[in-house]
Scaffold this active site. Structure first.
Site, short mmCIF file in Angstrom:
data_model
loop_
_atom_site.label_atom_id
_atom_site.label_comp_id
_atom_site.label_asym_id
_atom_site.label_seq_id
_atom_site.Cartn_x
_atom_site.Cartn_y
_atom_site.Cartn_z
N TYR A 94 0.91 -0.92 0.06
CA TYR A 94 0.13 0.04 0.12
C TYR A 94 0.92 1.31 -0.04
CZ TYR A 94 -3.76 -3.25 1.19
OH TYR A 94 -4.71 -4.21 1.12
N GLY B 176 -11.13 -3.51 -0.48
CA GLY B 176 -11.04 -2.31 0.20
C GLY B 176 -11.87 -1.05 -0.12
N GLY C 172 -10.81 -9.11 3.01
CA GLY C 172 -11.12 -9.39 4.42
C GLY C 172 -12.48 -8.78 4.98
N ARG C 173 -12.32 -7.47 5.31
CA ARG C 173 -13.61 -6.92 6.13
C ARG C 173 -14.76 -7.06 5.24
NH1 ARG C 173 -10.91 -2.67 7.27
NH2 ARG C 173 -10.47 -3.14 9.76
N LYS D 293 -0.96 -8.17 -3.20
CA LYS D 293 -2.08 -7.55 -2.91
C LYS D 293 -2.05 -6.12 -2.93
CE LYS D 293 -5.19 -6.84 0.79
NZ LYS D 293 -5.50 -7.01 2.16
N ARG E 84 0.94 4.53 1.70
CA ARG E 84 0.43 5.14 3.09
C ARG E 84 1.42 6.04 3.48
NH1 ARG E 84 -3.07 -0.05 5.02
NH2 ARG E 84 -4.70 0.06 3.61
#
Length: 278
Positions: free
Chosen positions: A150, A207, A249-250, A181, A152
């Site tokens: 990512y 996401g 996931g979430r 990923k 960030r």
């Protein structure tokens, strides 16, 4: 699926891809250290059983969580052990630090390991060094490596800019990851050149979409329940564009029915005819 490395590494990669000729559906459940316990329909073992019963190929767990799952769940599901972590309470939540090793993963029966890297964070140098050392250990022990990449950091405004995502994926590929990923860019058209430039399979993260919560915020691993349809459409577009699979996931563990959500994702990843029709 690229067949590099030792026989053991190739064998474990083949075990990850349980549906020949299709992509990979991974459900990361490594969120608890960062955000607190996963509360959904009882214990973790029941949740993992739902994933196994409804078409997931692999689940990502930390080492303590893996020990709370019955071994029978992994007859139809691969274990990916997550090797680094951070809490949402830390002064710098983008920092990641090692919490497990490749050898521990093998002792637990894992078929792959994963690490999370925040490119452009204040601790980028330590995180990338850990990725490189993990890749070396994976070479030594014949274990596939999934890099969760990512963009960030405190100065980062748009971590989903295509050129930045592409650079993050390049880091993973250059340092020896087998799979990577990452977040989706704003539009499917921006994804195609990213996938073309990346020499290893890219798993699209389930996401929030661009314009949603900040990439580094607490919701970075998945959308609010009301956004599920939009995210599923974006993931279908990513698979059509050539993504090697999905890592969500979430999106799964916050769904009213995780099993049903996994079935939808499995259809996107494993059924090319269904994806083409969407």
């Amino acid at each position: 699926m690229e067949e590099n490395g030792t026989f053991g590494r190739r064998l474990r990669l083949r075990h990850l891809y349980r549906k020949p000729g299709s992509g990979l559906l991974v459900v990361p459940l490594d969120h608890a250290i960062a955000g607190g316990p996963l509360h959904h329909r009882g214990d973790l073992d029941n949740l993992v059983a739902e994933l196994a019963d409804n078409g997931a190929d692999a689940v990502v767990l930390h080492k303590g969580a893996a020990r709370r799952v019955h071994p029978a769940r992994f007859r139809r599901l691969s274990l990916v052990l997550h090797l680094n972590a951070s809490t949402g309470l830390a002064p710098d939540p983008d920092a990641k630090y090692p919490v497990a090793t490749v050898e521990e993963a093998l002792r637990l029966g894992a078929e792959a390991v994963s690490v999370h890297i925040n490119v452009s964070s204040l601790t980028e140098s330590r995180q990338i060094a850990h990725l490189a050392l993990t890749a070396e250990d994976c070479d030594r022990w014949g274990v596939p490596l999934l890099a969760m990449m990512y963009v960030r950091g405190p100065e980062m405004i748009d971590g989903r800019a295509p050129e930045l995502i592409s650079r993050a994926l390049t880091v993973a590929a250059e340092l020896g990851a087998d799979l990577v990923k990452t977040s989706l860019p704003a539009t499917p058209d921006e994804l195609t050149p990213i996938l073309t430039d990346c020499p290893i399979p890219v798993l699209a993260a389930g996401g929030p979409l661009a314009g949603g919560p900040a990439a580094g915020g607490p919701a970075a691993g998945g959308p609010a329940a009301g956004a599920s349809a939009e995210v599923l459409a974006a993931l279908a577009g990513a698979v059509r564009a050539g993504a090697g699979g999905i890592a969500a996931g979430r999106l799964v563990f916050t769904a009213p029915d995780p099993g049903a959500m996994v079935r939808q994702l499995a259809t996107l990843v494993h059924d090319r005819t269904a994806v083409a029709a969407r």
